[in-house]
Design an enzyme around this catalytic site. Structure first.
Site, PDB file in Angstrom:
ATOM      1  N   GLU A 102       3.563   0.427  29.291  1.00 11.51           N
ATOM      2  CA  GLU A 102       4.930   0.886  29.082  1.00 11.51           C
ATOM      3  C   GLU A 102       5.440   1.730  30.241  1.00 11.51           C
ATOM      4  O   GLU A 102       4.675   2.433  30.896  1.00 11.51           O
ATOM      5  CB  GLU A 102       4.991   1.711  27.789  1.00 11.51           C
ATOM      6  CG  GLU A 102       4.766   0.825  26.584  1.00 11.51           C
ATOM      7  CD  GLU A 102       4.706   1.591  25.274  1.00 11.51           C
ATOM      8  OE1 GLU A 102       4.810   0.933  24.236  1.00 11.51           O
ATOM      9  OE2 GLU A 102       4.562   2.816  25.290  1.00 11.51           O
ATOM     10  N   CYS A 121       9.115   6.880  34.377  1.00  8.86           N
ATOM     11  CA  CYS A 121       7.759   7.347  34.075  1.00  8.86           C
ATOM     12  C   CYS A 121       6.892   6.092  33.996  1.00  8.86           C
ATOM     13  O   CYS A 121       7.112   5.243  33.135  1.00  8.86           O
ATOM     14  CB  CYS A 121       7.814   8.094  32.741  1.00  8.86           C
ATOM     15  SG  CYS A 121       6.220   8.629  32.141  1.00  8.86           S
ATOM     16  N   CYS A 159      -6.585   4.692  28.598  1.00  6.60           N
ATOM     17  CA  CYS A 159      -7.059   5.816  29.403  1.00  6.60           C
ATOM     18  C   CYS A 159      -8.452   6.217  28.930  1.00  6.60           C
ATOM     19  O   CYS A 159      -8.744   6.154  27.743  1.00  6.60           O
ATOM     20  CB  CYS A 159      -6.109   7.006  29.267  1.00  6.60           C
ATOM     21  SG  CYS A 159      -6.572   8.399  30.324  1.00  6.60           S
ATOM     22  N   CYS A 167      -8.249  12.783  25.895  1.00  2.41           N
ATOM     23  CA  CYS A 167      -7.595  14.021  25.456  1.00  2.41           C
ATOM     24  C   CYS A 167      -7.249  13.898  23.967  1.00  2.41           C
ATOM     25  O   CYS A 167      -6.692  12.882  23.534  1.00  2.41           O
ATOM     26  CB  CYS A 167      -6.338  14.299  26.280  1.00  2.41           C
ATOM     27  SG  CYS A 167      -6.687  14.406  28.042  1.00  2.41           S
ATOM     28  N   CYS A 187      -3.517  13.133  22.693  1.00  2.00           N
ATOM     29  CA  CYS A 187      -2.736  12.075  23.351  1.00  2.00           C
ATOM     30  C   CYS A 187      -2.997  10.725  22.692  1.00  2.00           C
ATOM     31  O   CYS A 187      -4.145  10.330  22.509  1.00  2.00           O
ATOM     32  CB  CYS A 187      -3.115  12.033  24.825  1.00  2.00           C
ATOM     33  SG  CYS A 187      -2.406  10.644  25.726  1.00  2.00           S
ATOM     34  N   GLY A 217      -2.385   6.231  31.099  1.00  2.00           N
ATOM     35  CA  GLY A 217      -3.464   6.240  32.078  1.00  2.00           C
ATOM     36  C   GLY A 217      -3.579   7.497  32.896  1.00  2.00           C
ATOM     37  O   GLY A 217      -2.655   8.320  32.941  1.00  2.00           O
ATOM     38  N   GLU A 218      -4.729   7.618  33.544  1.00  4.19           N
ATOM     39  CA  GLU A 218      -5.010   8.747  34.430  1.00  4.19           C
ATOM     40  C   GLU A 218      -4.908   8.230  35.870  1.00  4.19           C
ATOM     41  O   GLU A 218      -5.803   7.517  36.347  1.00  4.19           O
ATOM     42  CB  GLU A 218      -6.414   9.288  34.106  1.00  4.19           C
ATOM     43  CG  GLU A 218      -7.009  10.214  35.149  1.00  4.19           C
ATOM     44  CD  GLU A 218      -6.105  11.370  35.540  1.00  4.19           C
ATOM     45  OE1 GLU A 218      -5.634  12.097  34.660  1.00  4.19           O
ATOM     46  OE2 GLU A 218      -5.874  11.541  36.758  1.00  4.19           O
ATOM     47  N   SER A 222       0.606  12.867  38.227  1.00  2.29           N
ATOM     48  CA  SER A 222       0.066  13.851  37.285  1.00  2.29           C
ATOM     49  C   SER A 222      -1.385  13.531  36.949  1.00  2.29           C
ATOM     50  O   SER A 222      -1.738  12.378  36.729  1.00  2.29           O
ATOM     51  CB  SER A 222       0.912  13.816  36.007  1.00  2.29           C
ATOM     52  OG  SER A 222       0.340  14.638  35.011  1.00  2.29           O
ATOM     53  N   SER A 273      -2.250  18.693  34.412  1.00  6.28           N
ATOM     54  CA  SER A 273      -2.125  18.958  32.979  1.00  6.28           C
ATOM     55  C   SER A 273      -3.109  20.060  32.619  1.00  6.28           C
ATOM     56  O   SER A 273      -4.298  19.804  32.456  1.00  6.28           O
ATOM     57  CB  SER A 273      -2.427  17.688  32.182  1.00  6.28           C
ATOM     58  OG  SER A 273      -1.459  16.707  32.491  1.00  6.28           O
ATOM     59  N   LEU A 274      -2.605  21.271  32.537  1.00 11.24           N
ATOM     60  CA  LEU A 274      -3.484  22.419  32.285  1.00 11.24           C
ATOM     61  C   LEU A 274      -3.799  22.520  30.787  1.00 11.24           C
ATOM     62  O   LEU A 274      -4.953  22.462  30.379  1.00 11.24           O
ATOM     63  CB  LEU A 274      -2.811  23.690  32.828  1.00 11.24           C
ATOM     64  CG  LEU A 274      -3.657  24.965  32.805  1.00 11.24           C
ATOM     65  CD1 LEU A 274      -4.921  24.831  33.627  1.00 11.24           C
ATOM     66  CD2 LEU A 274      -2.825  26.156  33.296  1.00 11.24           C
ATOM     67  N   ASN A 275      -2.788  22.688  29.999  1.00  8.77           N
ATOM     68  CA  ASN A 275      -2.892  22.587  28.535  1.00  8.77           C
ATOM     69  C   ASN A 275      -3.846  23.563  27.865  1.00  8.77           C
ATOM     70  O   ASN A 275      -4.130  23.424  26.674  1.00  8.77           O
ATOM     71  CB  ASN A 275      -3.282  21.157  28.101  1.00  8.77           C
ATOM     72  CG  ASN A 275      -2.281  20.115  28.556  1.00  8.77           C
ATOM     73  OD1 ASN A 275      -1.183  20.461  28.966  1.00  8.77           O
ATOM     74  ND2 ASN A 275      -2.637  18.851  28.506  1.00  8.77           N
ATOM     75  N   ASN A 277       4.255  16.848  21.043  1.00 11.38           N
ATOM     76  CA  ASN A 277       4.914  15.759  20.344  1.00 11.38           C
ATOM     77  C   ASN A 277       3.994  15.187  19.296  1.00 11.38           C
ATOM     78  O   ASN A 277       3.063  14.471  19.640  1.00 11.38           O
ATOM     79  CB  ASN A 277       5.100  14.635  21.349  1.00 11.38           C
ATOM     80  CG  ASN A 277       6.523  14.393  21.565  1.00 11.38           C
ATOM     81  OD1 ASN A 277       7.262  14.175  20.625  1.00 11.38           O
ATOM     82  ND2 ASN A 277       6.895  14.422  22.822  1.00 11.38           N
ATOM     83  N   CYS A 335       6.183  11.966  25.782  1.00 13.21           N
ATOM     84  CA  CYS A 335       4.844  12.233  26.326  1.00 13.21           C
ATOM     85  C   CYS A 335       3.781  11.977  25.278  1.00 13.21           C
ATOM     86  O   CYS A 335       3.870  12.431  24.164  1.00 13.21           O
ATOM     87  CB  CYS A 335       4.700  13.695  26.726  1.00 13.21           C
ATOM     88  SG  CYS A 335       5.915  14.240  27.857  1.00 13.21           S
TER      89      CYS A 335
HETATM   90  N1  SAH Z   1      -3.010  11.183  32.555  1.00 15.45           N
HETATM   91  C1  SAH Z   1      -2.125  12.015  33.246  1.00 15.45           C
HETATM   92  C2  SAH Z   1      -0.694  11.552  33.178  1.00 15.45           C
HETATM   93  C3  SAH Z   1      -0.203  10.977  31.879  1.00 15.45           C
HETATM   94  S1  SAH Z   1      -0.068  12.084  30.523  1.00 15.45           S
HETATM   95  C4  SAH Z   1      -2.230  13.445  32.751  1.00 15.45           C
HETATM   96  O1  SAH Z   1      -2.846  13.670  31.725  1.00 15.45           O
HETATM   97  O2  SAH Z   1      -1.727  14.320  33.434  1.00 15.45           O
HETATM   98  C5  SAH Z   1       1.432  12.948  30.943  1.00 15.45           C
HETATM   99  C6  SAH Z   1       1.570  14.321  30.272  1.00 15.45           C
HETATM  100  O3  SAH Z   1       1.811  14.160  28.865  1.00 15.45           O
HETATM  101  C7  SAH Z   1       0.332  15.199  30.392  1.00 15.45           C
HETATM  102  O4  SAH Z   1       0.708  16.470  30.886  1.00 15.45           O
HETATM  103  C8  SAH Z   1      -0.163  15.324  28.976  1.00 15.45           C
HETATM  104  O5  SAH Z   1      -0.797  16.562  28.781  1.00 15.45           O
HETATM  105  C9  SAH Z   1       1.120  15.175  28.175  1.00 15.45           C
HETATM  106  N2  SAH Z   1       0.941  14.766  26.783  1.00 15.45           N
HETATM  107  C10 SAH Z   1       0.052  13.894  26.280  1.00 15.45           C
HETATM  108  N3  SAH Z   1       0.194  13.762  24.942  1.00 15.45           N
HETATM  109  C11 SAH Z   1       1.222  14.574  24.590  1.00 15.45           C
HETATM  110  C12 SAH Z   1       1.877  14.871  23.364  1.00 15.45           C
HETATM  111  N4  SAH Z   1       1.509  14.286  22.243  1.00 15.45           N
HETATM  112  N5  SAH Z   1       2.897  15.758  23.382  1.00 15.45           N
HETATM  113  C13 SAH Z   1       3.302  16.323  24.534  1.00 15.45           C
HETATM  114  N6  SAH Z   1       2.741  16.063  25.723  1.00 15.45           N
HETATM  115  C14 SAH Z   1       1.709  15.206  25.755  1.00 15.45           C
HETATM  116 FE1  SF4 Z   2      -5.217  10.116  29.566  1.00 13.04          FE
HETATM  117 FE2  SF4 Z   2      -3.310  11.855  30.325  1.00 13.04          FE
HETATM  118 FE3  SF4 Z   2      -3.494  11.016  27.773  1.00 13.04          FE
HETATM  119 FE4  SF4 Z   2      -5.326  12.661  28.747  1.00 13.04          FE
HETATM  120  S1  SF4 Z   2      -3.153  13.121  28.491  1.00 13.04           S
HETATM  121  S2  SF4 Z   2      -5.724  10.820  27.519  1.00 13.04           S
HETATM  122  S3  SF4 Z   2      -5.499  11.928  30.835  1.00 13.04           S
HETATM  123  S4  SF4 Z   2      -2.994   9.761  29.541  1.00 13.04           S
END
Ligand code: SAH
Ligand code: SF4
Length: 378
Positions: free
Chosen positions: A114, A135, A142, A146, A149, A187-188, A219, A245-247, A321, A364
Site C-alpha cells: 500500500e 507514504c 515487516c 513491533c 503495528c 516494511g522496515e 524512517s 521511531s523512538l516510541n 492509532n 500509521c
Molecule cells: N518501519 C519503519 C517505517 C514504517 S512505520 C519504522 O518503524 O520507522 C512508520 C511509523 O508508524 C513508525 O514511526 C511507527 O512507530 C508508527 N506506527 C506504527 N503503528 C502505529 C500505530 N498503530 N499508531 C501510530 N503510529 C504507528
Molecule cells: Fe515494521 Fe515499522 Fe511496523 Fe515496526 S513499526 S513492525 S518496523 S513497519
C-alpha cells in the site's frame, strides 16, 4: 462512521515476467554502463541514458516504442535487456473524509503493498505552500515485530525490488503532484537498504523526477548497523532525511513494544544518530507513538529530553492509532499536549502528528495489504 469510498475496482493486469532486470530499477549510471557494454559510443551512451530517464519519469511512458528520440537499435538492445512492463498496478483506491487516499498495488507475484497520499497541512504554521506527501512501502510485510503495528502481524514476506519502490511514486505521480516522499508505509526500509538507497538515487535524479533530498524521509525502527551503512552509502546529493521511531523513553519500555531494541538499545541507536552526517540546519526526526499508560507521562518526556540532548532533532508525537485486536490505547489529548509542551518549553521542536485517513485504515501502522486483498476477493 466510515465514509471511505472505492474509486477504482480491481483492475486486470498482465504480470511482468520478472525474468530480466527492470528498466525502472536502473539509475542513469546503470543505463550508461549497459549502453557502453553494448558497444554504444560513450557520448551517445550518456545522452541516451538521460533521454531514457526523461521518457520514463517525465513522460511516464511504459513501452520502448514510445521513446521515439532513441535510436531503434538502442531501443531493441534495451528491450532485450530490461523489462518495461509496469511492475505494479493499482488494484484499489480509497479516499478518506480528510482527503487522504490509500492505494493498493498488486505486484507481479500477486503480493500487494500500500501507498498513501496525504494532502498538505498537517497543522504546521510555517507551511505556506501546499504539500502532497506520498507514504510508500519498502517491503511486503515487516520482520521487526513491533507490538503496536498491524504490518508486523504479517511477518516479512519479501523485500520490494527497486522498481516496485520507485513504481509507487511513478504510478501515483501520473495523476497527482507529489511534493514529499516518506518511507513510512509497510516494511522496515533499512532492512532493504540497498534497494531503498537505489530507489532514493532514482527518485532524486535530476534527469527524472528530481525530488529534493530535503523532501524525502526514510524512517527506521532503529537498525543501528544499517543506519551507519546508509550514512556511508548515500552520497552528499542523495542524503535524505532520517527519521527514527523512538516510541519509548528507556530500554525496558521500548523493548516491550519494539523487539529491535534488544539487539540495538537506545544508547547505541542514539550514538549512530550522533554519528549521522547532517548538513547545517538539518535535523533528525524522532517519531514517538503515544500509547496511554505506557510511554506518555511527563517523566517520559523528561527522559526523551535527556536522550536527545546534543542531537539536532525534532520530535513528532503520534497519538496511537488503535486497530482490532491491539491491546494498546491512544493517549489522552491532554497528556499528548502536556508531553509536547514539556519538550517545547525546553527548546525541543515537538509537534503532534495526527494520523490521517483513519476511516480507511490508511493511518500509521494500519497498513496490512495482504488481508485487504483477501477481503477484496472474498
Ligand atoms: N518501519 C519503519 C517505517 C514504517 S512505520 C519504522 O518503524 O520507522 C512508520 C511509523 O508508524 C513508525 O514511526 C511507527 O512507530 C508508527 N506506527 C506504527 N503503528 C502505529 C500505530 N498503530 N499508531 C501510530 N503510529 C504507528
Ligand atoms: Fe515494521 Fe515499522 Fe511496523 Fe515496526 S513499526 S513492525 S518496523 S513497519
Amino acid at each position: 462512521m466510515s465514509q471511505a469510498c472505492a474509486e477504482n475496482s480491481t483492475q486486470n493486469s498482465t504480470p511482468a515476467s520478472q525474468s530480466k532486470p527492470h528498466l525502472w530499477g536502473q539509475r542513469v549510471s546503470d543505463l550508461t554502463e549497459t549502453l557502453l557494454a553494448m558497444g554504444v559510443p560513450e557520448k551517445k551512451a550518456r545522452y541516451h541514458s538521460h533521454q531514457i530517464f526523461r521518457w520514463i519519469y517525465e513522460r511516464k511512458v511504459s513501452s520502448y516504442e514510445e521513446m521515439t528520440d532513441i535510436s531503434k537499435l538502442a531501443r531493441e538492445a534495451l528491450a532485450e535487456k530490461f523489462d518495461i512492463t509496469p511492475p505494479l498496478t493499482v488494484a484499489t483506491a480509497q479516499t478518506s473524509i480528510d482527503g487522504t487516499r490509500k492505494f493498493l498495488f498488486r505486484l507481479h507475484d500477486g503480493n500487494t503493498v500500500e501507498s498513501v497520499l496525504i494532502p498538505a497541512n498537517n497543522g504546521e504554521a510555517d507551511e505556506t505552500t501546499s504539500r502532497l506527501t506520498i507514504c510508500i512501502s519498502s517491503q511486503v510485510g515487516c520482520a521487526m515485530g513491533c507490538k503496536f503495528c498491524l504490518t508486523a502481524s504479517m511477518g516479512l514476506l519479501r523485500n520490494l525490488r527497486v522498481e516496485e519502490i520507485v513504481g509507487q511514486v511513478l504510478e501515483l505521480s501520473k495523476a497527482a503532484d507529489i511534493t514529499n516522499i516518506v518511507f513510512m508505509g509497510m516494511g522496515e526500509p533499512l532492512h532493504n537498504l540497498e534497494n531503498v538507497c537505489r530507489a532514493v538515487e532514482i527518485l532524486l535524479s535530476q534527469y527524472g523526477m528530481g525530488f529534493s533530498k530535503r523532501k524525502v524521509t526514510v524512517s527506521t525502527s532503529g537498525l543501528v548497523p544499517a543506519i551507519r551503512k546508509m550514512n556511508a552509502r548515500l552520497s552528499r546529493e542523495n542524503r535524505v532525511n532520517l527519521a527514527i521511531s523512538l516510541n519509548g523513553s528507556f530500554n525496558e519500555q521500548r523493548e516491550a513494544v519494539m523487539p529491535v531494541n534488544e539487539a540495538f538499545p537506545i544508547e547505541e541507536l542514539l550514538d549512530a544518530c550522533r554519528e549521522f552526517t547532517l548538513e547545517p540546519y538539518r535535523r533528525i526526526t524522532f517519531e514517538y507513538v503515544m500509547m496511554g499508560g505506557l510511554n506518555d507521562t511527563t517523566e517520559d518526556a523528561a527522559r526523551v529530553l535527556k536522550l536527545l540532548d546534543g542531537i539536532p532533532s525534532k520530535v513528532n508525537l503520534i497519538p496511537y492509532n488503535p486497530h482490532p485486536a491491539s491491546p494498546f490505547r491512544r493517549s489522552e489529548d491532554g497528556d499528548v499536549e502536556t508531553f509536547k509542551r514539556f519538550l517545547l518549553d525546553r527548546g525541543v521542536a515537538a509537534m503532534v502528528r495526527h494520523s490521517r485517513g483513519r476511516d480507511i485504515l490508511a493511518a500509521c501502522g494500519q497498513l496490512k495489504s495482504a488481508e485487504d486483498a483477501r477481503a477484496a476477493v472474498n
